[in-house]
Design a protein around this motif. Sequence first.
Motif, PDB file in Angstrom:
ATOM      1  N   SER A   1      33.399  36.310  63.758  1.00 42.29           N
ATOM      2  CA  SER A   1      34.446  36.123  62.975  1.00 42.29           C
ATOM      3  C   SER A   1      35.147  37.328  62.517  1.00 42.29           C
ATOM      4  CB  SER A   1      33.634  35.326  61.734  1.00 42.29           C
ATOM      5  OG  SER A   1      32.712  36.122  61.044  1.00 42.29           O
ATOM      6  N   ALA A   2      34.452  38.328  62.623  1.00 40.45           N
ATOM      7  CA  ALA A   2      35.094  39.424  62.064  1.00 40.45           C
ATOM      8  C   ALA A   2      36.286  40.145  63.051  1.00 40.45           C
ATOM      9  CB  ALA A   2      34.324  40.677  62.238  1.00 40.45           C
ATOM     10  N   ALA A   3      36.400  39.105  64.474  1.00 48.10           N
ATOM     11  CA  ALA A   3      37.486  39.280  65.192  1.00 48.10           C
ATOM     12  C   ALA A   3      38.672  38.993  64.695  1.00 48.10           C
ATOM     13  CB  ALA A   3      37.189  38.778  66.663  1.00 48.10           C
ATOM     14  N   ALA A   4      38.917  38.032  63.756  1.00 47.57           N
ATOM     15  CA  ALA A   4      40.041  37.434  63.243  1.00 47.57           C
ATOM     16  C   ALA A   4      40.995  38.510  63.078  1.00 47.57           C
ATOM     17  CB  ALA A   4      39.825  36.370  62.045  1.00 47.57           C
ATOM     18  N   GLY A   5      42.390  38.294  63.400  1.00 44.45           N
ATOM     19  CA  GLY A   5      43.462  39.143  63.404  1.00 44.45           C
ATOM     20  C   GLY A   5      43.469  40.445  64.101  1.00 44.45           C
ATOM     21  N   ARG A   6      42.314  40.568  65.155  1.00 44.94           N
ATOM     22  CA  ARG A   6      42.365  41.666  65.979  1.00 44.94           C
ATOM     23  C   ARG A   6      42.718  41.298  67.403  1.00 44.94           C
ATOM     24  NH1 ARG A   6      37.527  45.890  65.822  1.00 44.94           N
ATOM     25  NH2 ARG A   6      39.247  46.932  66.640  1.00 44.94           N
ATOM     26  N   GLY A   7      43.490  42.139  68.094  1.00 44.79           N
ATOM     27  CA  GLY A   7      43.996  41.957  69.475  1.00 44.79           C
ATOM     28  C   GLY A   7      43.153  42.479  70.466  1.00 44.79           C
TER      29      GLY A   7
ATOM     30  N   ARG B   1      45.479  37.969  70.557  1.00 42.60           N
ATOM     31  CA  ARG B   1      45.200  38.290  69.172  1.00 42.60           C
ATOM     32  C   ARG B   1      44.519  37.190  68.644  1.00 42.60           C
ATOM     33  NH1 ARG B   1      46.128  42.219  65.577  1.00 42.60           N
ATOM     34  NH2 ARG B   1      47.490  43.071  66.869  1.00 42.60           N
ATOM     35  N   PHE B   2      43.321  37.325  68.297  1.00 42.35           N
ATOM     36  CA  PHE B   2      42.599  36.052  67.453  1.00 42.35           C
ATOM     37  C   PHE B   2      43.416  35.644  66.273  1.00 42.35           C
ATOM     38  CE2 PHE B   2      39.415  37.740  70.368  1.00 42.35           C
ATOM     39  CZ  PHE B   2      39.001  36.476  71.055  1.00 42.35           C
TER      40      PHE B   2
END
Length: 730
Positions: A702-708, A728-729
């Motif tokens: 879930s920490a991938a949210a907002g990362r490309g 990008r998530f």
Amino acid sequence: MSIRTTCSIGALALGAVFSFTSIAIAQTTYYVNGSCGDDSWTGLSPVCEAPNGPKATIQAGINAADHFDSVEVADGIYTGPGNKNIEFFQKEMSIRSSGGPEQCIIDCENDGLGFTFCTLPDDRPVTIEGFTIRNGRHEWAGGICISSAEVTIDNCIVEQCVSDGRNGNSTGGILIADSPVRILRTIIRSNRVSGNPGYSDGFNGGGISIAGSPWEEVLIEDSVIEGNEVESTNRFLSARGGGIAVREAGSLHMRRCTVAGNRVVGYSELYRPSGGGGIYIDGRFGATLIEDSTIRDNVVVALEGEVLSRGGGAWLFGDVSVQGCTIIENEASLGGGLYLGSDYSRTLSLDDVEVARNNARADGGGIYYSSSNSSNATLQRVRLVNNHAERDGGGAYATAGQWDWCTIQGNTAARHGGGAYVAPEAFLTYPWHFAQSTMSGNRAGADGGALYSNSDLSLSECLIFGNSSIGRGGGAFVKELDGLYHTKRSTIVDNAAGSGAGGIHIESADEIRENPFSMVIWRNSPTSVVDQSGLLQFARSNIEGGWFGVGNIDADPRFVDPGAGDYRLSGGSPCIDAGDNRSIYTEVDLSGQPRRVNDAGMPDAGYGLGALADMGCYEFQGTSSGFIAVHPRPGVAGRENQLQAAGATPGNVVYFVYGFAAGSTGVPGCPGVNVEIANPRIAAQAAADGSGYASAIISISSAAAGRGIVLQAVDQDACGVSNVVGYRFP
């Protein structure tokens, strides 16, 4: 071939969701035996002999214990003083039965409750394991009352308990206020709260009532909440949450649970409607996660104000996330399965949820969704199947929402919108949108077999087929069009209407701000499109009967097998490379195959740079060549995602590699072959099948949210490298 693995893309150090204190190993065990014990004995031995034999009552056993001690209760039925209204007096300890809840029963005989932490705040951890609590009656809670205490309830049964309390937090089963509580492997059934509440917000929670601080999370896991009821006999006060109610900033995490056969009975005034037959969540201040659970056979019964009762399965408002759940055979007036609401500051989401065979006595057979901000509401991989509404919106009635990868099938409405009825709020700029979704086999008694909208039409890469209406718009009906947003690359085919258009019927329009493009509208009866406003234009679309506009055609789309519902394009279709490249919603089509795949054998009749997209919801893949990868699907952080590649050497291992920046890195053993990723890492690997297709299921943090990320597939044995996919998530 597909494999399953775990990936730490975007992993960050995160604190635990729940932070319960571990209970130290007990120093001494005290014993209780109701059939042969004596409260004057020490309780240090299970053998019924003086002076160290077991205590006779449960309260005496707890009184004898100290911090970190445990109490073990022998099988039997425990009644009377000392075996109800049981307190722990701020001791950190555990209590368990010898033979489990079926053998060890606390019968309160309709006078008092089982365990209480409500008379004296208790912040020391306590574990209660293996008891049945039956026939409790108390104004707060009939079974267990917990306030400002840290409690674990494990492998228990709370049943046939009643509260005729005086406030909105009263419950038949378990009351939890300002407390971190874990309820594990527990059955909460046939409990009831009813009467004429003296609290302005009515009664909330027949089985469990949760209220208090958003920092005190409640975990309910592997448990059953069934046959509970909440009833308000005051015509001005509501009843909510037949099984569970969360209110006043309470926070809940529920997983692998069943919420079934619960009821809400109450009046529904305009500002105090009753609802939430199974679950009621007010998430304005707390947060709720419900995952891998079943909500079924719950009902809301309205004594008056019938049209206002809501959420047969659940009424969810605010910061609520529902994942991997099944909501079936529930009933209410608005939202037979779910009634959903959110506002500007709260986020509500559904992911991988099945909503089936629910009934609305008014609107929204499966889901009724009302929101003041569509950007904070997402519904992904939702399956609305065989729901019914006695007015509008057989599958769903919605004012807003982003609907991605959804299936709306076999729903019926007595009036409008067999699949979905959308009624956007006027102040929302982009109120609703269906993307990469399928609507089929829905039926309306009036207009809009699959879809009825009272103002807008917003569809991207959707398939609408086999729907019907007695009135107009077998596929889609628009009452008064004031905007077309992102309506493109959709296939509307084989729909039927009793009058007007079988495909799309527009009754009137004030203006059209964006014309639809790259559409395929074919084989609808009695005709494909009717626009009573005269303002509608299409571009680069295939419309049976023809339509004025740039690049439009009227030619057989050459579907693969329309009789079997296969509306992919076959070789030589005039729709191939004839679409418009503007505003590609994703880089994959409805089936997950790459978009903008060039067919060298077809003329480039479309618009845009590079390879051109096809018309309709599917991209023709037949003459494409090369090694191709697509973005993770569904592309959501905190969930399992699928990685896919096509064109590999059959039998070879395909490596899915990723990084966080573009670069150039050599492939080992393949001189001169590079991946265009800096510091690549292997996310997963899978063997290609006989057609060269490989896929892997990975868990994205879930920490991938907002990362490309930058993603490629590598066929190392053949020294092959796929295209580069940037994603990008959200």
